[in-house]
Design a protein around this motif. Structure first.
Motif, PDB file in Angstrom:
ATOM      1  N   PHE A  53       0.852  -1.187   0.000  1.00 48.10           N
ATOM      2  CA  PHE A  53       0.000   0.000   0.000  1.00 48.10           C
ATOM      3  C   PHE A  53       0.887   1.236   0.000  1.00 48.10           C
ATOM      4  N   ASP A  54       0.749   2.055  -1.024  1.00 48.30           N
ATOM      5  CA  ASP A  54       1.581   3.257  -1.162  1.00 48.30           C
ATOM      6  C   ASP A  54       0.923   4.424  -0.443  1.00 48.30           C
ATOM      7  N   ALA A  55       1.378   4.675   0.789  1.00 49.05           N
ATOM      8  CA  ALA A  55       0.825   5.779   1.578  1.00 49.05           C
ATOM      9  C   ALA A  55       1.779   6.967   1.597  1.00 49.05           C
ATOM     10  N   ASP A  56       2.827   6.916   0.775  1.00 48.37           N
ATOM     11  CA  ASP A  56       3.826   7.991   0.733  1.00 48.37           C
ATOM     12  C   ASP A  56       3.395   9.034  -0.292  1.00 48.37           C
ATOM     13  N   ILE A  57       2.317   9.716   0.017  1.00 50.96           N
ATOM     14  CA  ILE A  57       1.744  10.664  -0.929  1.00 50.96           C
ATOM     15  C   ILE A  57       2.590  11.935  -0.980  1.00 50.96           C
ATOM     16  N   GLY A  58       2.712  12.480  -2.185  1.00 52.83           N
ATOM     17  CA  GLY A  58       3.542  13.659  -2.376  1.00 52.83           C
ATOM     18  C   GLY A  58       4.888  13.235  -2.944  1.00 52.83           C
ATOM     19  N   LEU A  59       5.448  12.161  -2.356  1.00 55.29           N
ATOM     20  CA  LEU A  59       6.701  11.621  -2.890  1.00 55.29           C
ATOM     21  C   LEU A  59       6.518  10.153  -3.275  1.00 55.29           C
ATOM     22  N   ALA A  60       5.285   9.795  -3.611  1.00 57.49           N
ATOM     23  CA  ALA A  60       5.001   8.399  -3.956  1.00 57.49           C
ATOM     24  C   ALA A  60       5.855   7.975  -5.147  1.00 57.49           C
ATOM     25  N   ASN A  61       6.615   6.908  -4.972  1.00 58.60           N
ATOM     26  CA  ASN A  61       7.470   6.462  -6.073  1.00 58.60           C
ATOM     27  C   ASN A  61       7.508   4.948  -6.236  1.00 58.60           C
ATOM     28  N   LEU A  62       6.531   4.262  -5.641  1.00 58.96           N
ATOM     29  CA  LEU A  62       6.494   2.812  -5.830  1.00 58.96           C
ATOM     30  C   LEU A  62       6.210   2.461  -7.288  1.00 58.96           C
ATOM     31  N   ASP A  63       5.497   3.354  -7.992  1.00 54.27           N
ATOM     32  CA  ASP A  63       5.263   3.105  -9.416  1.00 54.27           C
ATOM     33  C   ASP A  63       6.585   3.084 -10.181  1.00 54.27           C
ATOM     34  N   VAL A  64       7.521   3.927  -9.757  1.00 50.61           N
ATOM     35  CA  VAL A  64       8.849   3.945 -10.380  1.00 50.61           C
ATOM     36  C   VAL A  64       9.611   2.669 -10.021  1.00 50.61           C
ATOM     37  N   MET A  65       9.531   2.268  -8.748  1.00 49.62           N
ATOM     38  CA  MET A  65      10.226   1.058  -8.291  1.00 49.62           C
ATOM     39  C   MET A  65       9.771  -0.180  -9.069  1.00 49.62           C
ATOM     40  N   PHE A  66       8.459  -0.243  -9.303  1.00 46.55           N
ATOM     41  CA  PHE A  66       7.902  -1.418  -9.986  1.00 46.55           C
ATOM     42  C   PHE A  66       7.782  -1.220 -11.495  1.00 46.55           C
ATOM     43  N   ASN A  67       8.146  -0.004 -11.954  1.00 46.56           N
ATOM     44  CA  ASN A  67       8.096   0.332 -13.380  1.00 46.56           C
ATOM     45  C   ASN A  67       6.684   0.143 -13.951  1.00 46.56           C
ATOM     46  N   VAL A  68       5.705   0.722 -13.258  1.00 47.16           N
ATOM     47  CA  VAL A  68       4.320   0.676 -13.726  1.00 47.16           C
ATOM     48  C   VAL A  68       3.751   2.094 -13.721  1.00 47.16           C
ATOM     49  N   LYS A  69       2.627   2.269 -14.402  1.00 51.95           N
ATOM     50  CA  LYS A  69       1.976   3.578 -14.434  1.00 51.95           C
ATOM     51  C   LYS A  69       0.719   3.547 -13.578  1.00 51.95           C
ATOM     52  N   ILE A  70       0.606   4.524 -12.688  1.00 56.93           N
ATOM     53  CA  ILE A  70      -0.569   4.622 -11.830  1.00 56.93           C
ATOM     54  C   ILE A  70      -1.472   5.727 -12.376  1.00 56.93           C
ATOM     55  N   LYS A  71      -2.699   5.368 -12.724  1.00 57.29           N
ATOM     56  CA  LYS A  71      -3.647   6.354 -13.247  1.00 57.29           C
ATOM     57  C   LYS A  71      -4.605   6.833 -12.163  1.00 57.29           C
ATOM     58  N   LYS A  72      -5.025   5.896 -11.306  1.00 58.66           N
ATOM     59  CA  LYS A  72      -5.964   6.263 -10.243  1.00 58.66           C
ATOM     60  C   LYS A  72      -5.549   5.590  -8.944  1.00 58.66           C
ATOM     61  N   ASN A  73      -5.949   6.182  -7.816  1.00 52.21           N
ATOM     62  CA  ASN A  73      -5.609   5.596  -6.526  1.00 52.21           C
ATOM     63  C   ASN A  73      -6.854   5.417  -5.662  1.00 52.21           C
ATOM     64  N   ILE A  74      -6.633   5.089  -4.424  1.00 49.45           N
ATOM     65  CA  ILE A  74      -7.745   4.760  -3.529  1.00 49.45           C
ATOM     66  C   ILE A  74      -8.706   5.930  -3.329  1.00 49.45           C
ATOM     67  N   LEU A  75      -8.207   7.145  -3.503  1.00 52.01           N
ATOM     68  CA  LEU A  75      -9.063   8.322  -3.361  1.00 52.01           C
ATOM     69  C   LEU A  75     -10.131   8.342  -4.451  1.00 52.01           C
TER      70      LEU A  75
END
Length: 294
Positions: free
Chosen positions: A62-84
């Motif tokens: 669960f990526d709760a590091d909002i503002g500096l969220a970079n798990l998408d970079v770590m996993f090399n995926v694109k995030i379009k929408k989140n839990i909000l």
């Protein structure tokens, strides 16, 4: 303000419990945090989640590091929408989940204070229902933001285990100590991972210094535990530049062996055979815990 929002959401959580009781595995929630940015928290979170998934465990991160969220970079995926977007009714839970490997799912999150702003009865009931797709998770890694803000404390409160990441740098150690001091007001157990160390000896020496100061100034009942260390390794930075996981790309590297040892320690704490109601597991279980700590 947050308290009022939390109370409203807590009532929704209670009302969303159906009469039909489903049984599932108990998910262990592991929050990984740090006193400051740049100490490798997200790198450790992503590689630990991957390593646990390779052991046959069902893992969510669960990526709760909002503002500096970079798990998408770590996993090399694109995030379009989140839990909000789910809580706003703009997406379903399944829309936002990103499969990384066979047993690993990335859950793009939001900060606690943002989550609490959206407490629509119908939408939240739907969210809790949809979130049951994750009820079979054995472990959920929560990658929090750095520091110790109120919304970060929400996740630290909800977790079974809290692990603070630091490096052997005086400023980072000071920040890690301040973080531990704040966490100690919430709970009596804190784990530590020493990152970018030259050796086991250095990791233990730095940890013992922190523990000595903590024992003297925080709380004699505080259980501060060294979960593990990760050696300074050029292969880690190589993997990051390639948007890849070092544990996957360089399985025989020292850093990968280190994360393997940490994964074994985390896995040993899993209560895998405990059956609980579905509302106590997975993503819905996390939200129930978040609301229950106010």
């Amino acid at each position: 303000m947050i308290g009022n929002q939390a109370q409203k959401l807590e009532e929704l959580v209670a009302s969303s419990t159906s009469n039909e009781v489903k049984k599932s595995k108990k998910t262990r929630f592991v929050a990984i945090t740090s006193g400051k940015g740049g100490v490798g928290k997200s790198t450790i979170s992503s590689n630990l989640a991957y390593t646990l998934s390779q052991k046959g465990l069902n893992v969510g991160i669960f990526d709760a590091d909002i503002g500096l969220a970079n798990l998408d970079v770590m996993f090399n995926v694109k995030i379009k929408k989140n839990i909000l977007h789910v809580l706003k009714g703009e997406a379903s839970v399944s829309d936002i989940l990103i499969p990384i490997t066979r047993n690993l799912i990335l859950i793009p999150g939001e900060s606690g204070d943002e989550i609490l702003k959206y407490a629509d009865m119908a939408l939240f009931e739907r969210f809790m229902q949809e979130a049951q797709v994750l009820d079979k998770l054995d472990v959920m890694i929560i990658d929090t933001g750095a520091g110790i803000g109120e919304h970060i404390q929400m996740f630290l409160n909800a977790a079974d285990d809290v692990i603070v990441v630091t490096v052997p740098d005086p400023a980072a150690i000071t920040d890690a100590y301040a973080t531990i001091k704040t966490i100690a007001t919430l709970r009596d157990d804190v784990g530590m991972i020493m990152n970018q160390v030259k050796s086991e000896k250095e990791a233990v020496a730095v940890f013992e210094k922190i523990k000595k100061v903590a024992d003297a100034n925080i709380n004699s009942n505080l259980d501060l535990e060294l979960i593990g260390k990760i050696n300074e390794d050029s292969k880690v930075s190589t993997a990051i530049k390639q948007r890849a996981l070092f544990a996957k790309e360089f399985p025989s590297a020292q850093s990968s062996r280190d994360i393997e040892a940490i994964a074994l320690k985390v896995a040993s704490k899993l209560e895998r055979n405990v059956l609980v109601t579905s509302n106590d597991s997975g993503l819905s279980g996390l939200f129930k815990r978040l609301m229950g700590h106010f």
